[in-house]
Each structure stands twice: as C-alpha cells, then as structure tokens.
Design a protein around this motif. Structure first.
Motif, short mmCIF file in Angstrom:
data_model
loop_
_atom_site.label_atom_id
_atom_site.label_comp_id
_atom_site.label_asym_id
_atom_site.label_seq_id
_atom_site.Cartn_x
_atom_site.Cartn_y
_atom_site.Cartn_z
N GLU A 108 -14.43 3.40 3.39
CA GLU A 108 -13.42 3.12 2.37
C GLU A 108 -14.09 2.85 1.03
O GLU A 108 -15.16 2.24 0.97
CB GLU A 108 -12.65 1.89 2.84
N TYR A 149 -12.96 1.37 -2.84
CA TYR A 149 -11.95 0.78 -3.71
C TYR A 149 -12.42 0.91 -5.16
O TYR A 149 -13.59 0.69 -5.45
CB TYR A 149 -11.82 -0.73 -3.47
N TYR A 154 0.84 -1.19 0.00
CA TYR A 154 0.00 0.00 0.00
C TYR A 154 0.88 1.24 0.00
O TYR A 154 1.81 1.37 0.81
CB TYR A 154 -0.92 0.03 1.22
N TYR A 210 -3.01 0.27 -3.82
CA TYR A 210 -2.85 -1.00 -3.12
C TYR A 210 -2.71 -2.08 -4.18
O TYR A 210 -3.55 -2.19 -5.08
CB TYR A 210 -4.08 -1.25 -2.24
N VAL A 254 -7.52 3.27 -3.60
CA VAL A 254 -8.21 3.21 -2.32
C VAL A 254 -8.42 4.63 -1.80
O VAL A 254 -7.47 5.41 -1.72
CB VAL A 254 -7.40 2.40 -1.28
N LEU A 272 -5.42 -1.56 -7.03
CA LEU A 272 -6.60 -0.89 -6.51
C LEU A 272 -6.30 0.56 -6.14
O LEU A 272 -5.28 0.84 -5.50
CB LEU A 272 -7.07 -1.61 -5.24
#
Length: 110
Positions: free
Chosen positions: A55, A57, A24, A38, A102, A100
């Motif tokens: 959160e 994503y 991350y 990430y 995030v 990803l």
C-alpha cells in the motif's frame, strides 16, 4: 478518454466519497492495482486492519501520526507512506482532517 487512461478530479472524488457515506471510496480498480480516497476526521479513530496487498498513501491534506508496527512517524500534507503487505498500521492522533490518496498493488481484496 481511452480504456487505457483516465483523469480524475479531486473535488469530484471528494464529493463522491462524501455521498457514499464511507470513509474510503475506491475510484479505480485493475488487476495490478486499485486506488481510492480515504478521509478521516480529526480526532476520529482509524479502524483499518492490515491488508494482503502492498500500500502507498499520499497525504493530500491534514496532520496525524502514522504507526506501522512499533514505529510512529508524524505525517502531514505531502507525506508519502509505503506499507508492505500484512504490516499492522494506522493513523493516530489525527490533529487535522486527513485526506489520503491510497494505492494498493495488486488491487485490494475485499
């Protein structure tokens, strides 16, 4: 670039994340939100714990299953996933390397 805006290059962020040696890489932090990249390799475990923040994503690339509580959903490039603060969640059965974006709101506490 003004202090009120920023433009990020995905390839540059991927390089910075790789050089960091961590899965991350946070690239933006404000009181109201933080953002990071990430990456989880195919077959690797996702070791994250629940967060105190909400959160979001965005799956840039890859394929896996996403577990939130007892619900499991297949995710792939283009999937957008919301997780409320405190909910246990993780990526499982990672079939293709996951990349990803995030977003945490407010900013993730460390």
């Amino acid at each position: 670039m003004s202090p009120d805006s920023a433009v990020f290059d995905l390839a540059a962020l991927c390089g910075q994340r790789a050089r960091s040696g961590r899965t991350y890489f946070e690239f933006l932090r404000l009181p109201a939100m933080s953002a990071g990249l990430y990456e989880i390799a195919a077959g690797a475990p996702d070791k994250q714990d629940p967060h105190r923040e909400a959160e979001l994503y965005y799956v840039i690339s890859g394929r896996a299953e996403f577990r939130a509580g007892s619900e499991v959903t297949a995710v792939k490039s283009g999937s957008i996933i919301f997780v409320a603060a405190g909910v246990s969640h993780r990526f499982e059965k990672i079939a293709e390397d996951l990349r990803l974006l995030v977003l945490f709101a407010p900013a993730e506490t460390t």
